[in-house]
Design a protein around this motif. Structure first.
Motif, PDB file in Angstrom:
ATOM      1  N   VAL A   1       0.824  -1.205   0.000  1.00  0.00           N
ATOM      2  CA  VAL A   1       0.000   0.000   0.000  1.00  0.00           C
ATOM      3  C   VAL A   1       0.858   1.254   0.000  1.00  0.00           C
ATOM      4  O   VAL A   1       0.631   2.213  -0.740  1.00  0.00           O
ATOM      5  N   LEU A   2       1.885   1.262   0.857  1.00  0.00           N
ATOM      6  CA  LEU A   2       2.771   2.434   0.925  1.00  0.00           C
ATOM      7  C   LEU A   2       3.527   2.635  -0.371  1.00  0.00           C
ATOM      8  O   LEU A   2       3.731   3.767  -0.831  1.00  0.00           O
ATOM      9  N   ALA A   3       3.939   1.539  -0.988  1.00  0.00           N
ATOM     10  CA  ALA A   3       4.681   1.648  -2.242  1.00  0.00           C
ATOM     11  C   ALA A   3       3.806   2.219  -3.347  1.00  0.00           C
ATOM     12  O   ALA A   3       4.232   3.074  -4.137  1.00  0.00           O
ATOM     13  N   LEU A   4       2.558   1.746  -3.409  1.00  0.00           N
ATOM     14  CA  LEU A   4       1.643   2.268  -4.432  1.00  0.00           C
ATOM     15  C   LEU A   4       1.354   3.746  -4.204  1.00  0.00           C
ATOM     16  O   LEU A   4       1.259   4.541  -5.146  1.00  0.00           O
ATOM     17  N   ALA A   5       1.214   4.153  -2.946  1.00  0.00           N
ATOM     18  CA  ALA A   5       0.958   5.563  -2.643  1.00  0.00           C
ATOM     19  C   ALA A   5       2.129   6.427  -3.055  1.00  0.00           C
ATOM     20  O   ALA A   5       1.961   7.542  -3.551  1.00  0.00           O
ATOM     21  N   ALA A   6       3.335   5.893  -2.873  1.00  0.00           N
ATOM     22  CA  ALA A   6       4.519   6.671  -3.249  1.00  0.00           C
ATOM     23  C   ALA A   6       4.619   6.850  -4.747  1.00  0.00           C
ATOM     24  O   ALA A   6       5.170   7.836  -5.234  1.00  0.00           O
ATOM     25  N   CYS A   7       4.089   5.891  -5.512  1.00  0.00           N
ATOM     26  CA  CYS A   7       4.167   5.966  -6.976  1.00  0.00           C
ATOM     27  C   CYS A   7       3.045   6.784  -7.587  1.00  0.00           C
ATOM     28  O   CYS A   7       3.079   7.111  -8.772  1.00  0.00           O
ATOM     29  N   ALA A   8       1.992   7.082  -6.814  1.00  0.00           N
ATOM     30  CA  ALA A   8       0.847   7.823  -7.354  1.00  0.00           C
ATOM     31  C   ALA A   8       1.270   9.233  -7.732  1.00  0.00           C
ATOM     32  O   ALA A   8       2.057   9.865  -7.036  1.00  0.00           O
ATOM     33  N   PRO A   9       0.754   9.742  -8.874  1.00  0.00           N
ATOM     34  CA  PRO A   9       1.118  11.095  -9.289  1.00  0.00           C
ATOM     35  C   PRO A   9       0.622  12.142  -8.301  1.00  0.00           C
ATOM     36  O   PRO A   9      -0.466  12.022  -7.732  1.00  0.00           O
ATOM     37  N   THR A  10       1.420  13.160  -8.096  1.00  0.00           N
ATOM     38  CA  THR A  10       1.064  14.254  -7.197  1.00  0.00           C
ATOM     39  C   THR A  10       0.602  15.457  -8.001  1.00  0.00           C
ATOM     40  O   THR A  10       1.259  15.843  -8.974  1.00  0.00           O
ATOM     41  N   ALA A  11      -0.553  16.023  -7.644  1.00  0.00           N
ATOM     42  CA  ALA A  11      -1.072  17.186  -8.366  1.00  0.00           C
ATOM     43  C   ALA A  11      -0.098  18.353  -8.218  1.00  0.00           C
ATOM     44  O   ALA A  11       0.403  18.609  -7.122  1.00  0.00           O
ATOM     45  N   PRO A  12       0.204  19.021  -9.329  1.00  0.00           N
ATOM     46  CA  PRO A  12       1.133  20.144  -9.250  1.00  0.00           C
ATOM     47  C   PRO A  12       0.585  21.276  -8.380  1.00  0.00           C
ATOM     48  O   PRO A  12      -0.616  21.540  -8.366  1.00  0.00           O
ATOM     49  N   THR A  13       1.457  21.894  -7.654  1.00  0.00           N
ATOM     50  CA  THR A  13       1.070  23.014  -6.812  1.00  0.00           C
ATOM     51  C   THR A  13       1.229  24.319  -7.585  1.00  0.00           C
ATOM     52  O   THR A  13       2.283  24.576  -8.178  1.00  0.00           O
ATOM     53  N   ALA A  14       0.150  25.113  -7.632  1.00  0.00           N
ATOM     54  CA  ALA A  14       0.211  26.376  -8.362  1.00  0.00           C
ATOM     55  C   ALA A  14       1.199  27.315  -7.676  1.00  0.00           C
ATOM     56  O   ALA A  14       1.236  27.392  -6.447  1.00  0.00           O
ATOM     57  N   PRO A  15       2.015  27.999  -8.466  1.00  0.00           N
ATOM     58  CA  PRO A  15       2.958  28.938  -7.851  1.00  0.00           C
ATOM     59  C   PRO A  15       2.209  30.063  -7.157  1.00  0.00           C
ATOM     60  O   PRO A  15       1.110  30.439  -7.571  1.00  0.00           O
ATOM     61  N   PRO A  16       2.761  30.590  -6.089  1.00  0.00           N
ATOM     62  CA  PRO A  16       2.083  31.673  -5.371  1.00  0.00           C
ATOM     63  C   PRO A  16       1.993  32.940  -6.216  1.00  0.00           C
ATOM     64  O   PRO A  16       2.836  33.193  -7.084  1.00  0.00           O
TER      65      PRO A  16
END
Length: 296
Positions: free
Chosen positions: A18-33
């Protein structure tokens, strides 16, 4: 180990998976301030020129007083006097060289009207930029140096109040005979909701009113009160004649078929604009040219 339904489940291995799959999941880009304030050496203000009025547009005038080229992308202006953001007309980028000034057109939305709403307010600009090696999104309050927003807001809110009481339109047009006034029909259709007094209609820079007391006048009297008990559609025939006959006045016309209607709303006098449709505008300009003797 855990035993479920006769099956042995390796708990530690499952948790690791479970932890490995979570680490591989794409992360939504954070909009620049969004930066507070425009870059040093960059200034902007909101203006409306004569050529912007008919299209209901304005310009964000950006000046680049730096030593590098400034590239402007998305542009948006927020102002509480409008019911939406003023956004860039064209989806493109603008390059502004050192020491240069460029006007970026934005579209004006409808106005925000209501109790307590005044013509006072502040415009906040947000823009995407690249300046040399730096890029980002910046926001700042900008000035309206010509003061076009307060009267526009007042005029448009007055028009909203008039529209709540009656639908006004310029309709039928009869050119008439040679040398005689043409007839332009002003239609008034009460809504049964609001109240307004239509006191008169003014001449334009191209058209005046004839056949009233034997002479042309600047304001044609209407004197019509509209309220919830007004009858149905009323049509008012306006006798019109050309105010001028120089050909360039017709060829370069921008506001010759936009009439100012004098009204009273809640006892307060003012004016609203009423424009002819594009088809009607063409008919009127052709008639002026024929009347003046330079038509085809």
């Amino acid at each position: 180990m855990s035993r479920r339904g006769g099956r042995v489940v390796p708990v530690a291995a499952a948790a690791f998976l479970v932890l490995a799959l979570a680490a591989c999941a794409p992360t939504a880009p954070t909009a620049p301030p969004v930066e507070d304030g425009l870059p040093d050496g960059v200034t902007a203000e909101l203006q409306q020129g004569r050529s912007d009025v008919a299209a209901r547009q304005a310009q964000v005038v950006v000046t680049n007083d730096t030593d590098e080229t400034l590239v402007i992308g998305a542009v948006e202006v927020d102002d509480p006097r409008f019911d939406g953001a003023l956004v860039r007309v064209e989806d493109r980028e603008s390059s502004i060289g050192p020491g240069r000034t460029v006007g970026i057109r934005v579209q004006l939305p409808g106005v925000a009207c209501g109790d307590g709403m005044s013509g006072d307010g502040a415009s906040t600009l947000t823009l995407a930029y690249t300046l040399g090696d730096a890029s980002g999104t910046a926001s700042a309050v900008i000035d309206d140096p010509l003061g076009f927003i307060p009267p526009l807001h007042e005029r448009d809110c007055r028009a909203v109040a008039v529209e709540d009481a009656a639908h006004l339109s310029l309709g039928d047009f009869d050119p008439g005979g040679p040398g005689e006034p043409a007839t332009l029909v002003l239609s008034v259709a009460p809504t049964g909701r609001g109240e307004v007094v239509l006191t008169g209609i003014q001449t334009t820079n191209l058209i005046t009113f004839g056949d009233v007391g034997g002479s042309a006048i600047e304001t044609y009297p209407i004197g019509m009160a509209v309220d919830g008990e007004s009858p149905g559609l009323t049509e008012i025939s306006l006798p019109i004649v050309p105010l001028r006959c120089d050909p360039h006045a017709v060829q370069e016309d921008k506001r010759g078929t936009i009439f100012d209607i004098e009204v009273e709303v809640a006892g307060e006098p003012g004016e609203i604009e009423l424009a002819a449709s594009e088809d009607l505008r063409g008919e009127i300009l052709t008639w002026v040219a024929d009347w003046c003797g330079f038509g085809s």
